[in-house]
Scaffold this motif. Structure first.
Motif, PDB file in Angstrom:
ATOM      1  N   ALA A  51       0.835  -1.206   0.000  1.00 13.02           N
ATOM      2  CA  ALA A  51       0.000   0.000   0.000  1.00 13.02           C
ATOM      3  C   ALA A  51       0.865   1.249   0.000  1.00 13.02           C
ATOM      4  O   ALA A  51       0.511   2.266  -0.600  1.00 13.02           O
ATOM      5  N   THR A  58       2.278   1.746  -3.626  1.00 15.59           N
ATOM      6  CA  THR A  58       1.171   2.010  -4.545  1.00 15.59           C
ATOM      7  C   THR A  58       0.659   3.437  -4.368  1.00 15.59           C
ATOM      8  O   THR A  58       0.455   4.172  -5.338  1.00 15.59           O
ATOM      9  N   ALA A  59       0.448   3.844  -3.115  1.00 15.83           N
ATOM     10  CA  ALA A  59      -0.035   5.186  -2.832  1.00 15.83           C
ATOM     11  C   ALA A  59       0.982   6.240  -3.232  1.00 15.83           C
ATOM     12  O   ALA A  59       0.629   7.305  -3.756  1.00 15.83           O
ATOM     13  N   GLY A  99       0.897   6.606  -7.045  1.00 15.99           N
ATOM     14  CA  GLY A  99      -0.393   7.124  -7.468  1.00 15.99           C
ATOM     15  C   GLY A  99      -0.661   8.553  -7.034  1.00 15.99           C
ATOM     16  O   GLY A  99      -1.461   9.257  -7.656  1.00 15.99           O
ATOM     17  N   SER A 100      -0.002   8.992  -5.970  1.00 14.48           N
ATOM     18  CA  SER A 100      -0.218  10.353  -5.477  1.00 14.48           C
ATOM     19  C   SER A 100       0.304  11.402  -6.447  1.00 14.48           C
ATOM     20  O   SER A 100      -0.198  12.524  -6.496  1.00 14.48           O
ATOM     21  N   ALA A 149      -5.249   8.654  -0.363  1.00 17.98           N
ATOM     22  CA  ALA A 149      -5.411   7.493  -1.246  1.00 17.98           C
ATOM     23  C   ALA A 149      -6.296   6.493  -0.515  1.00 17.98           C
ATOM     24  O   ALA A 149      -5.962   6.047   0.586  1.00 17.98           O
ATOM     25  N   ARG A 150      -7.413   6.142  -1.127  1.00 20.54           N
ATOM     26  CA  ARG A 150      -8.437   5.368  -0.418  1.00 20.54           C
ATOM     27  C   ARG A 150      -8.794   4.087  -1.163  1.00 20.54           C
ATOM     28  O   ARG A 150      -8.893   4.078  -2.389  1.00 20.54           O
ATOM     29  N   GLU A 151      -8.941   2.988  -0.412  1.00 21.62           N
ATOM     30  CA  GLU A 151      -9.380   1.706  -0.968  1.00 21.62           C
ATOM     31  C   GLU A 151      -8.512   1.260  -2.156  1.00 21.62           C
ATOM     32  O   GLU A 151      -9.032   0.895  -3.220  1.00 21.62           O
ATOM     33  N   LEU A 152      -7.211   1.299  -1.970  1.00 19.68           N
ATOM     34  CA  LEU A 152      -6.283   0.995  -3.061  1.00 19.68           C
ATOM     35  C   LEU A 152      -6.506  -0.395  -3.643  1.00 19.68           C
ATOM     36  O   LEU A 152      -6.662  -1.371  -2.911  1.00 19.68           O
ATOM     37  N   THR A 153      -6.526  -0.461  -4.952  1.00 21.59           N
ATOM     38  CA  THR A 153      -6.696  -1.652  -5.800  1.00 21.59           C
ATOM     39  C   THR A 153      -8.112  -2.221  -5.747  1.00 21.59           C
ATOM     40  O   THR A 153      -8.397  -3.205  -6.422  1.00 21.59           O
ATOM     41  N   GLU A 164     -11.547   2.507  -5.519  1.00 25.85           N
ATOM     42  CA  GLU A 164     -10.283   3.213  -5.279  1.00 25.85           C
ATOM     43  C   GLU A 164     -10.390   4.670  -5.722  1.00 25.85           C
ATOM     44  O   GLU A 164     -10.913   4.972  -6.791  1.00 25.85           O
ATOM     45  N   TYR A 214      -8.142   8.681  -5.437  1.00 23.01           N
ATOM     46  CA  TYR A 214      -7.051   9.544  -4.990  1.00 23.01           C
ATOM     47  C   TYR A 214      -7.595  10.965  -4.911  1.00 23.01           C
ATOM     48  O   TYR A 214      -8.185  11.466  -5.875  1.00 23.01           O
TER      49      TYR A 214
END
Length: 222
Positions: free
Chosen positions: A114, A117-118, A121-122, A184-188, A192, A194
Motif C-alpha cells: 500500500a 502504490t499510494a 499514485g499520489s 489514497a483510499r481503498e487501493l486496488t 479506489e 485519490y
C-alpha cells in the motif's frame, strides 16, 4: 527455506503473485495475522487443508519459540499478514529478528504494498520518501509528525483511519492550510480514489463527504 515472508493483496485478490501461491501451497504451515481473514483468500487460491497458526501483535513474542523450533525441525513456514508486506505495520519484524538471533534462514518475497502504490499514485515526489505507519491518536503528536513531513525532502506517508482523517486534516489545515496532501483510499479495490489538494481543500471536501475504507495519507513539503 524455513521461513518465507509472503506479501498478500492489499485489496484486489488477483494481485497475488504466482510465486506467492506456490510458496503457500508447498509450505508445511502458514502463519497468519488473522486466520479468519486469511482463510477466504487461501480458499480463493485453492489452498485448502493447510495448517494455519495465528501470528499477530499480541502473540508474536509468545509464538516465536514454537515457530523457531518448528523451523529447526525442518518445517517450511509461510508468513502472511492480512494485507501487504509482513513486517510493515504488521507482524513479522520480531520474527525476522528472532531468525537473525538464532541463525535461522528466511526469505522475503516481493509483492503488493500500500505504501508504494499510494506513493506512485499520489503524483508526489518519489525520489525520497518516509513512511511512519499510523498517525498518533493524540493531536499534538499528529501535528508534530506532519510538520516534520513538511520539512523533510520528498514525500511522507502515513496510514490513517477513515474515522479520524477529518480530524487529522483539521489539525494540519489549522496550522498549514496550504500543505499539499493526498488521501489514497481503498487501493486496488473497486472504489479506489485519490484525492489531491491542499489541507484546507481536502478538509472541506471530506467534511461534506466523510470517506470510508482504508486510507493512506501523504504529504509533501520541500
Amino acid at each position: 527455506m524455513p521461513f518465507i515472508l509472503v506479501p498478500t493483496p492489499i485489496g484486489n485478490r488477483d494481485d497475488i503473485t504466482l510465486r506467492a501461491v506456490e510458496v503457500m501451497k508447498s509450505a508445511d504451515r502458514i502463519a497468519c495475522e488473522d486466520t479468519r481473514h486469511s482463510g477466504p483468500l487461501l480458499s480463493h487460491l485453492g489452498i485448502t487443508g493447510k495448517p494455519l497458526i495465528s501470528l499477530h501483535e499480541h502473540n508474536e513474542q509468545r509464538r516465536l519459540p514454537e515457530l523457531i523450533e518448528a523451523a529447526r525441525s525442518g518445517e517450511t513456514i509461510a508468513v502472511i499478514s492480512d494485507a501487504g508486506m509482513p513486517g510493515v505495520s504488521d507482524p513479522g519484524y520480531r520474527l525476522v529478528q528472532a531468525c537473525l538471533e538464532n541463525d535461522i534462514p528466511f526469505e522475503v518475497l516481493p509483492g503488493p504494498s500500500a505504501v508504494l502504490t499510494a506513493l506512485i499514485g499520489s503524483g508526489f515526489p518519489c525520489h525520497a520518501f518516509h513512511f511512519h505507519g499510523f498517525l498518533s491518536v493524540k493531536k499534538g503528536k499528529r501535528l508534530a509528525a506532519m510538520e516534520a513531513g513538511l520539512e523533510a525532502e520528498g514525500t511522507t506517508i502515513f496510514f490513517e483511519s477513515p474515522h479520524r482523517i477529518v480530524s487529522t486534516l483539521e489539525v494540519l489545515a489549522g496550522a498549514h492550510p496550504d500543505a499539499r496532501c493526498c488521501v489514497a483510499r481503498e487501493l486496488t479495490k473497486k472504489f479506489e480514489t485519490y484525492h489531491r489538494g491542499t489541507a484546507g481543500e481536502l478538509l472541506e471536501q471530506f467534511r461534506s463527504h466523510p470517506p470510508k475504507g482504508e486510507i493512506v495519507f501523504l504529504i509533501t513539503g520541500k
